[in-house]
Design a protein around this motif. Structure first.
Motif, PDB file in Angstrom:
ATOM      1  N   HIS A  74       0.833  -1.215   0.000  1.00 22.21           N
ATOM      2  CA  HIS A  74       0.000   0.000   0.000  1.00 22.21           C
ATOM      3  C   HIS A  74       0.868   1.266   0.000  1.00 22.21           C
ATOM      4  CE1 HIS A  74      -3.667   2.266   0.995  1.00 22.21           C
ATOM      5  NE2 HIS A  74      -2.894   2.977   1.805  1.00 22.21           N
ATOM      6  N   VAL A  75       1.872   1.283   0.874  1.00 20.29           N
ATOM      7  CA  VAL A  75       2.694   2.492   1.043  1.00 20.29           C
ATOM      8  C   VAL A  75       3.635   2.697  -0.152  1.00 20.29           C
ATOM      9  CG1 VAL A  75       4.537   3.499   2.476  1.00 20.29           C
ATOM     10  CG2 VAL A  75       2.542   2.437   3.556  1.00 20.29           C
ATOM     11  N   LEU A  76       4.261   1.609  -0.610  1.00 24.18           N
ATOM     12  CA  LEU A  76       5.274   1.773  -1.669  1.00 24.18           C
ATOM     13  C   LEU A  76       4.688   1.739  -3.071  1.00 24.18           C
ATOM     14  CD1 LEU A  76       8.255  -0.411  -0.341  1.00 24.18           C
ATOM     15  CD2 LEU A  76       7.891   2.045  -0.056  1.00 24.18           C
ATOM     16  N   SER A  77       3.420   1.297  -3.180  1.00 20.91           N
ATOM     17  CA  SER A  77       2.896   1.149  -4.534  1.00 20.91           C
ATOM     18  C   SER A  77       1.470   1.683  -4.704  1.00 20.91           C
ATOM     19  CB  SER A  77       2.954  -0.331  -4.892  1.00 20.91           C
ATOM     20  OG  SER A  77       2.831  -0.525  -6.230  1.00 20.91           O
ATOM     21  N   THR A  78       0.485   1.016  -4.066  1.00 21.71           N
ATOM     22  CA  THR A  78      -0.914   1.347  -4.344  1.00 21.71           C
ATOM     23  C   THR A  78      -1.236   2.810  -4.067  1.00 21.71           C
ATOM     24  OG1 THR A  78      -1.269  -0.835  -3.392  1.00 21.71           O
ATOM     25  CG2 THR A  78      -3.240   0.364  -4.072  1.00 21.71           C
ATOM     26  N   ALA A 104      14.213  -5.677   0.299  1.00 15.02           N
ATOM     27  CA  ALA A 104      15.628  -5.287   0.440  1.00 15.02           C
ATOM     28  C   ALA A 104      16.045  -4.297  -0.647  1.00 15.02           C
ATOM     29  CB  ALA A 104      16.520  -6.515   0.394  1.00 15.02           C
ATOM     30  N   PHE A 105      15.383  -4.354  -1.824  1.00 19.24           N
ATOM     31  CA  PHE A 105      15.657  -3.383  -2.901  1.00 19.24           C
ATOM     32  C   PHE A 105      14.500  -2.392  -3.013  1.00 19.24           C
ATOM     33  CE2 PHE A 105      18.350  -6.955  -4.279  1.00 19.24           C
ATOM     34  CZ  PHE A 105      19.535  -6.291  -4.567  1.00 19.24           C
ATOM     35  N   SER A 106      13.686  -2.283  -1.945  1.00 18.39           N
ATOM     36  CA  SER A 106      12.461  -1.504  -1.951  1.00 18.39           C
ATOM     37  C   SER A 106      11.478  -2.145  -2.951  1.00 18.39           C
ATOM     38  CB  SER A 106      12.747  -0.037  -2.276  1.00 18.39           C
ATOM     39  OG  SER A 106      11.586   0.725  -2.069  1.00 18.39           O
ATOM     40  N   ALA A 107      10.426  -1.425  -3.336  1.00 17.58           N
ATOM     41  CA  ALA A 107       9.405  -2.003  -4.216  1.00 17.58           C
ATOM     42  C   ALA A 107       8.603  -0.871  -4.831  1.00 17.58           C
ATOM     43  CB  ALA A 107       8.484  -2.913  -3.395  1.00 17.58           C
ATOM     44  N   GLY A 108       7.798  -1.200  -5.845  1.00 20.01           N
ATOM     45  CA  GLY A 108       6.924  -0.200  -6.460  1.00 20.01           C
ATOM     46  C   GLY A 108       7.699   0.777  -7.337  1.00 20.01           C
ATOM     47  N   PRO A 109       7.113   1.964  -7.608  1.00 20.70           N
ATOM     48  CA  PRO A 109       7.736   2.909  -8.548  1.00 20.70           C
ATOM     49  C   PRO A 109       9.142   3.356  -8.154  1.00 20.70           C
ATOM     50  CG  PRO A 109       5.495   3.587  -8.034  1.00 20.70           C
ATOM     51  CD  PRO A 109       5.804   2.433  -7.132  1.00 20.70           C
TER      52      PRO A 109
END
Ligand code: HEM
Length: 498
Positions: free
Chosen positions: A93-97, A436-441
């Motif tokens: 939710h936080v890193l993408s949606t 570990a490499f973050s996620a999303g945009p």
């Protein structure tokens, strides 16, 4: 005078903390987790050098509170409410949606001001523009060819001679220092096509890595302190702020030195990397044709320093924890060596078990132990937690790698096999479960490059040498935004004569 001011400050801060802790313990429990445990967990996040097992306790605590803890009480210290989460649904939710509601925020930018105005610190439109620019470089096919060549060349002509020398003289060397210098030389080569040659048998002092480490520690202590307190430290020129000032000067000095040496080489016609480095990408994209002017030189400085920071600190930290973990698990080392012998150390795509062992190291020792975002508008997270605007959402990346709810009962074991499918391929794990490499945009732009550097370095060393880690060497993490080893990793290198 300096130490007098410092003592007064420390005493007043301690008194302040003790009073607040008394108030803190007298308040009721949060999410069913006793306050004492909550405090311990927070401390482990804030002071990761307490010991690695404290991180395990943070994971336990998050597990008991179903993966999310909303710490209202903590706002007295930083002026911001904190929500700590390890719940993959919240991470998504936080890193993408709901990405646009969770920028890094202006405080983040201030905390890492030494990096300048770049992709790392930018948000919204400014970030989009910077990301497009860096992406145009990292996805450029010539960039891949050039980086692969640089990495193998530095390993053959930089790392191997140093290891041979250390092996011949039975020297005790700090592997973390070696990896920092190796990746630093590679990062400079990639970014401007100039090799500062920090790695060498003279074991030359490397002021740039030391400066970056000091800057990381200062950034971390800014995250922990109330805003006004670290600003006071900066104004007084004491503590970590004093170190940061020196680090900043060193970074600028080394940058200026490398750029002028690079320009000398170019003037002599020794430039072989046209169009595939930072200098080149400005030309390729037409973004900044006049990068040599004073105004854009700052842009170049900020981009290069950030790129080197992203590349060097993360990759060298991971390689250090990898060799530490492999030394503790001789059967894993034997399997990696067996795989390399069956294939060719240069055919990196075939080294599946080595890749799995690196993923396992990333799970247990992620170079970035937490990710931090600030909510712009109030929001309700998938876990049901309602947060106000200006809440600091902290994703507990390190704890997530040590939770039974995510990885099962054997989550504390170093088991590369968990990353391999029945067909013998690398298992795909969601980035929201393993950020570990973050996620999303905003996912890391250097994942492939990082794996290529780590696999090439690890395969070369394991194929040619036995690494003997010094007995009882303390493997503690530093209190920093990057998970460096506090005392380095001392080892002897024995040639296998292959
Ligand atoms: C083991 C190695 C690495 C790890 C674990 C790692 C991890 C990460 C993480 C967690 C972030 C997100 C940071 C945040 O949002 O606060 C990130 C961002 C980034 N990384 Fe990496 N990284 C690694 C290597 C590299 C390398 C070699 C490069 C070089 C190209 C690189 C380039 C970047 C860039 C440009 C970003 C910023 C992306 C953005 O904000 O849009 N990283 N990395």
């Amino acid at each position: 005078m300096d130490s007098f001011i410092y003592s007064i400050l420390i005493i007043s801060i301690l008194a302040f903390i003790i009073i607040r802790l008394i108030l803190f313990f007298s308040s009721k429990s949060c999410n069913g987790v006793p306050q004492k445990r909550l405090l311990l967990g927070m401390l482990s996040l804030l002071f990761p050098n307490l010991d690695v097992s404290v991180h395990d306790r943070t994971a336990e605590m998050l597990e008991r509170s179903k993966g999310t803890i909303h710490i209202h009480q903590y706002s007295w210290f930083t002026g911001t409410k904190v929500l700590l989460t390890s719940d993959p649904a919240n991470v998504c939710h936080v890193l993408s949606t709901n990405f646009s509601n969770y920028p890094k925020g202006s405080k983040w930018r201030e905390h890492v001001d030494v990096l300048g105005d770049t992709l790392f610190s930018a948000d919204f439109k400014e970030w989009e523009k910077e990301r497009k620019l860096v992406r145009s470089l990292t996805s450029y096919h010539k960039f891949h060819q050039a980086t692969t060549k640089i990495v193998w060349d530095r390993i053959q002509t930089g790392l191997i001679p140093v290891l041979q020398h250390a092996s011949k003289l039975a020297l005790l060397v700090d592997l973390q220092d070696l990896f920092q210098k190796l990746i630093l030389d590679i990062a400079w080569m990639i970014s401007i096509g100039y090799n500062p040659n920090f790695l060498g048998i003279e074991f030359r002092k490397d002021p740039f890595s030391v400066a970056l480490e000091d800057a990381c520690e200062a950034a971390f202590s800014r995250f922990l302190m109330p805003h006004s307190l670290w600003k006071l430290h900066r104004w007084l020129g004491i503590g970590k702020e004093k170190k940061l000032k020196h680090a900043w000067e060193t970074i600028d000095r080394v940058f200026a030195d490398c750029i002028s040496k690079k320009q000398e080489e170019s003037a002599k016609g020794e430039d072989h990397q046209e169009g595939c480095n930072f200098e080149g990408v400005y030309c390729v994209t037409g973004e900044d044709k006049a990068f040599r002017s004073a105004a854009t030189r700052k842009g170049l400085r900020d981009n290069i320093v950030s790129f080197i920071f992203a590349t060097q600190d993360t990759t060298s930290s991971l390689l250090t924890w990898f060799f530490y973990s492999v030394a503790k698990h001789p059967s894993v080392e034997a399997k990696i060596r067996d795989e390399i012998f069956k294939n060719n150390p240069q055919e990196l795509n075939k080294l599946v078990y080595l890749h799995a062992a690196l993923c396992e190291t990333l799970r247990l020792f992620p170079p970035g132990p937490v990710l931090s975002r600030i909510a712009v508008e109030p929001d309700t997270l998938p876990s049901g937690h309602r947060i106000n605007g200006n809440t600091n959402v902290v994703i507990a990346v390190h704890a997530m790698g040590r939770m039974t709810s995510i990885w099962g009962d054997d989550c504390h074991e170093f088991k590369p096999e968990r990353w391999i499918t029945e067909q013998g391929d690398i298992k795909r794990v969601s980035h929201y479960q393993f950020p570990a490499f973050s996620a999303g945009p905003r996912i890391c732009l250097g994942k492939e490059l990082a794996f290529m550097m780590m696999k090439a370095t690890a395969a070369t060393i394991i194929y040619n040498y036995d690494i003997e880690i010094q007995k009882d060497h303390p493997a503690e993490p530093k209190s920093s935004v990057v998970f460096h080893m506090k005392h380095g990793l001392m080892a002897r290198i024995n040639s296998r004569g292959t």
